[in-house]
Motif scaffolding. Sequence first.
Motif, PDB file in Angstrom:
ATOM      1  N   UNK A 195       0.818  -1.216   0.000  1.00 55.89           N
ATOM      2  CA  UNK A 195       0.000   0.000   0.000  1.00 55.89           C
ATOM      3  C   UNK A 195       0.853   1.268   0.000  1.00 55.89           C
ATOM      4  N   UNK A 196       2.136   1.162  -0.362  1.00 55.63           N
ATOM      5  CA  UNK A 196       2.996   2.326  -0.401  1.00 55.63           C
ATOM      6  C   UNK A 196       2.794   3.158  -1.658  1.00 55.63           C
ATOM      7  N   UNK A 197       3.311   4.396  -1.622  1.00 62.25           N
ATOM      8  CA  UNK A 197       3.181   5.317  -2.733  1.00 62.25           C
ATOM      9  C   UNK A 197       4.524   5.938  -3.079  1.00 62.25           C
ATOM     10  N   UNK A 198       4.810   6.050  -4.370  1.00 61.91           N
ATOM     11  CA  UNK A 198       5.945   6.815  -4.874  1.00 61.91           C
ATOM     12  C   UNK A 198       5.378   7.910  -5.763  1.00 61.91           C
ATOM     13  N   UNK A 199       5.718   9.152  -5.467  1.00 67.54           N
ATOM     14  CA  UNK A 199       5.255  10.253  -6.291  1.00 67.54           C
ATOM     15  C   UNK A 199       6.391  11.241  -6.505  1.00 67.54           C
ATOM     16  N   UNK A 200       6.434  11.839  -7.686  1.00 69.23           N
ATOM     17  CA  UNK A 200       7.564  12.707  -8.018  1.00 69.23           C
ATOM     18  C   UNK A 200       7.133  13.817  -8.974  1.00 69.23           C
ATOM     19  N   UNK A 201       7.898  14.904  -8.941  1.00 69.06           N
ATOM     20  CA  UNK A 201       7.769  15.996  -9.899  1.00 69.06           C
ATOM     21  C   UNK A 201       9.114  16.163 -10.580  1.00 69.06           C
ATOM     22  N   UNK A 202       9.109  16.326 -11.887  1.00 72.46           N
ATOM     23  CA  UNK A 202      10.359  16.439 -12.621  1.00 72.46           C
ATOM     24  C   UNK A 202      10.193  17.398 -13.795  1.00 72.46           C
ATOM     25  N   UNK A 203      11.271  18.066 -14.172  1.00 72.99           N
ATOM     26  CA  UNK A 203      11.225  18.958 -15.323  1.00 72.99           C
ATOM     27  C   UNK A 203      11.101  18.148 -16.603  1.00 72.99           C
ATOM     28  N   UNK A 204      10.489  18.763 -17.617  1.00 72.70           N
ATOM     29  CA  UNK A 204      10.211  18.098 -18.877  1.00 72.70           C
ATOM     30  C   UNK A 204      10.697  18.926 -20.051  1.00 72.70           C
ATOM     31  N   UNK A 205      10.741  18.321 -21.257  1.00 69.19           N
ATOM     32  CA  UNK A 205      11.073  19.092 -22.451  1.00 69.19           C
ATOM     33  C   UNK A 205      10.159  20.312 -22.570  1.00 69.19           C
ATOM     34  N   UNK A 206      10.727  21.417 -22.954  1.00 66.56           N
ATOM     35  CA  UNK A 206       9.998  22.673 -22.988  1.00 66.56           C
ATOM     36  C   UNK A 206      10.476  23.618 -21.907  1.00 66.56           C
ATOM     37  N   UNK A 207      11.143  23.072 -20.882  1.00 71.46           N
ATOM     38  CA  UNK A 207      11.718  23.894 -19.831  1.00 71.46           C
ATOM     39  C   UNK A 207      12.857  24.751 -20.395  1.00 71.46           C
ATOM     40  N   UNK A 208      12.815  26.042 -20.100  1.00 69.21           N
ATOM     41  CA  UNK A 208      13.821  27.000 -20.566  1.00 69.21           C
ATOM     42  C   UNK A 208      13.944  26.996 -22.092  1.00 69.21           C
ATOM     43  N   UNK A 209      12.836  26.725 -22.768  1.00 69.06           N
ATOM     44  CA  UNK A 209      12.888  26.618 -24.220  1.00 69.06           C
ATOM     45  C   UNK A 209      13.354  27.914 -24.866  1.00 69.06           C
ATOM     46  N   UNK A 210      12.946  29.051 -24.305  1.00 72.06           N
ATOM     47  CA  UNK A 210      13.363  30.336 -24.861  1.00 72.06           C
ATOM     48  C   UNK A 210      14.882  30.477 -24.826  1.00 72.06           C
ATOM     49  N   UNK A 211      15.482  30.029 -23.717  1.00 71.73           N
ATOM     50  CA  UNK A 211      16.934  30.105 -23.595  1.00 71.73           C
ATOM     51  C   UNK A 211      17.617  29.150 -24.570  1.00 71.73           C
ATOM     52  N   UNK A 212      17.055  27.966 -24.740  1.00 70.37           N
ATOM     53  CA  UNK A 212      17.613  27.015 -25.712  1.00 70.37           C
ATOM     54  C   UNK A 212      17.600  27.613 -27.118  1.00 70.37           C
ATOM     55  N   UNK A 213      16.503  28.272 -27.452  1.00 70.10           N
ATOM     56  CA  UNK A 213      16.414  28.891 -28.775  1.00 70.10           C
ATOM     57  C   UNK A 213      17.472  29.974 -28.964  1.00 70.10           C
ATOM     58  N   UNK A 214      17.623  30.824 -27.955  1.00 71.36           N
ATOM     59  CA  UNK A 214      18.580  31.922 -28.049  1.00 71.36           C
ATOM     60  C   UNK A 214      20.003  31.397 -28.178  1.00 71.36           C
ATOM     61  N   UNK A 215      20.313  30.335 -27.440  1.00 68.49           N
ATOM     62  CA  UNK A 215      21.651  29.739 -27.533  1.00 68.49           C
ATOM     63  C   UNK A 215      21.881  29.129 -28.912  1.00 68.49           C
ATOM     64  N   UNK A 216      20.875  28.466 -29.437  1.00 70.11           N
ATOM     65  CA  UNK A 216      21.009  27.867 -30.769  1.00 70.11           C
ATOM     66  C   UNK A 216      21.182  28.942 -31.838  1.00 70.11           C
ATOM     67  N   UNK A 217      20.491  30.063 -31.668  1.00 70.78           N
ATOM     68  CA  UNK A 217      20.643  31.175 -32.607  1.00 70.78           C
ATOM     69  C   UNK A 217      22.082  31.687 -32.589  1.00 70.78           C
ATOM     70  N   UNK A 218      22.636  31.870 -31.397  1.00 73.38           N
ATOM     71  CA  UNK A 218      24.022  32.336 -31.285  1.00 73.38           C
ATOM     72  C   UNK A 218      24.978  31.353 -31.949  1.00 73.38           C
ATOM     73  N   UNK A 219      24.743  30.055 -31.751  1.00 77.91           N
ATOM     74  CA  UNK A 219      25.574  29.044 -32.409  1.00 77.91           C
ATOM     75  C   UNK A 219      25.517  29.198 -33.927  1.00 77.91           C
ATOM     76  N   UNK A 220      24.297  29.403 -34.424  1.00 79.73           N
ATOM     77  CA  UNK A 220      24.125  29.479 -35.885  1.00 79.73           C
ATOM     78  C   UNK A 220      24.828  30.706 -36.474  1.00 79.73           C
ATOM     79  N   UNK A 221      24.831  31.819 -35.737  1.00 72.20           N
ATOM     80  CA  UNK A 221      25.454  33.036 -36.251  1.00 72.20           C
ATOM     81  C   UNK A 221      26.977  32.920 -36.299  1.00 72.20           C
ATOM     82  N   UNK A 222      27.529  32.066 -35.482  1.00 73.39           N
ATOM     83  CA  UNK A 222      28.977  31.866 -35.469  1.00 73.39           C
ATOM     84  C   UNK A 222      29.383  30.597 -36.210  1.00 73.39           C
TER      85      UNK A 222
END
Length: 336
Positions: A195-222
């Motif tokens: 009768x035990x329980x395991x429950x969790x919260x975790x980050x998923x894809x989409x987290x900090x997506x704006x930052x990922x995009x900005x970093x990828x843009x910088x990579x592409x420009x260089x």
Amino acid sequence: MNNFNSNNIMERRSIPPEMNKVLVGQRFDRRAHEYDRYADVQTKMIQTLLDWQPVQQHMQVLKEQNGNHNLRMHEPSKLLDIGCGTGALTQAVISALPSTSIELSMLDLSPRMLQEAQRKLMLAGYDVEQIQLIAADAEKWAAVDKVMDNDNDSGTRTITQSQDSYDLILSSAAFQWFNQPQFTLQALYKRLRTKGMLTFATFMPGTLQQLHEACAYADSQLNFDVHPRGQAYVNAVDWQTWMGKCTSSSAWMEQEWTLTYDSLEDMLQRVRRIGASNALQQRSAPITRKWIHYMKEYYYEHYGMENGSVHVTYRAGFGYISSEQISNKINESSLK
């Protein structure tokens, strides 16, 4: 400027690349003393997890069992917080349960995080001498089937169900650091009592997506190879599949928050101060002044506001599995 399509950098890996656990531990050690001041979204994750209906139902049953001497088992209920950090999740849980009938264990990769959690619990009036603190990599710890026992002639002993099982295993914002999430989830499930329980919260894809995009843009420009910088996350389909392999009694939910910060520098500082800097084994392309210029240019153009503030999105998944079939089973994929 080079042609840049932000859709090209969306994460499609079901298993994140190898995480350097030594670096993860070191970074959380350095930030333990100030972690709570910057843990905006982590606080939201904890509250959402504990307000979730299947978790509420299970907590109520546990509360009734521990509050009723006729129903209470001979052993106290055992609670384990995986990746406990500074103890915020633990505090929220035990404040809702009769603390005299709870045997508490807290596990974290960072010894200084454990020290901070112990300090906070002591200030809150809890008997910290009764709390088991475990400084360990949760994945290695969960997979151990035998431990040393000097009193045993053979030198080893098998951990028994009563010694190494829990009524409640919880975790928030820790599972994304796992290198083998499927096997670790299964190993933790095996440590549940009846009768035990395991429950969790975790980050998923989409987290900090704006930052990922900005970093990828910088990579592409260089003219760097455009690839995701920072941490990748397990997707919902995989989590639900792995949970289903553990038990038919499971539930899943998703939540998204968009937070606003005074500036991009403010947002980046908060990301660093919660220990969430990149700790992957492989190296990314170099970060230069020109790279930073392009990254900021993209971020402010697409996600900045007139007053200089910026916003960023966090996405979290919430899992519930139980060793007992739950009534009114909830299997949500809601996004609020």
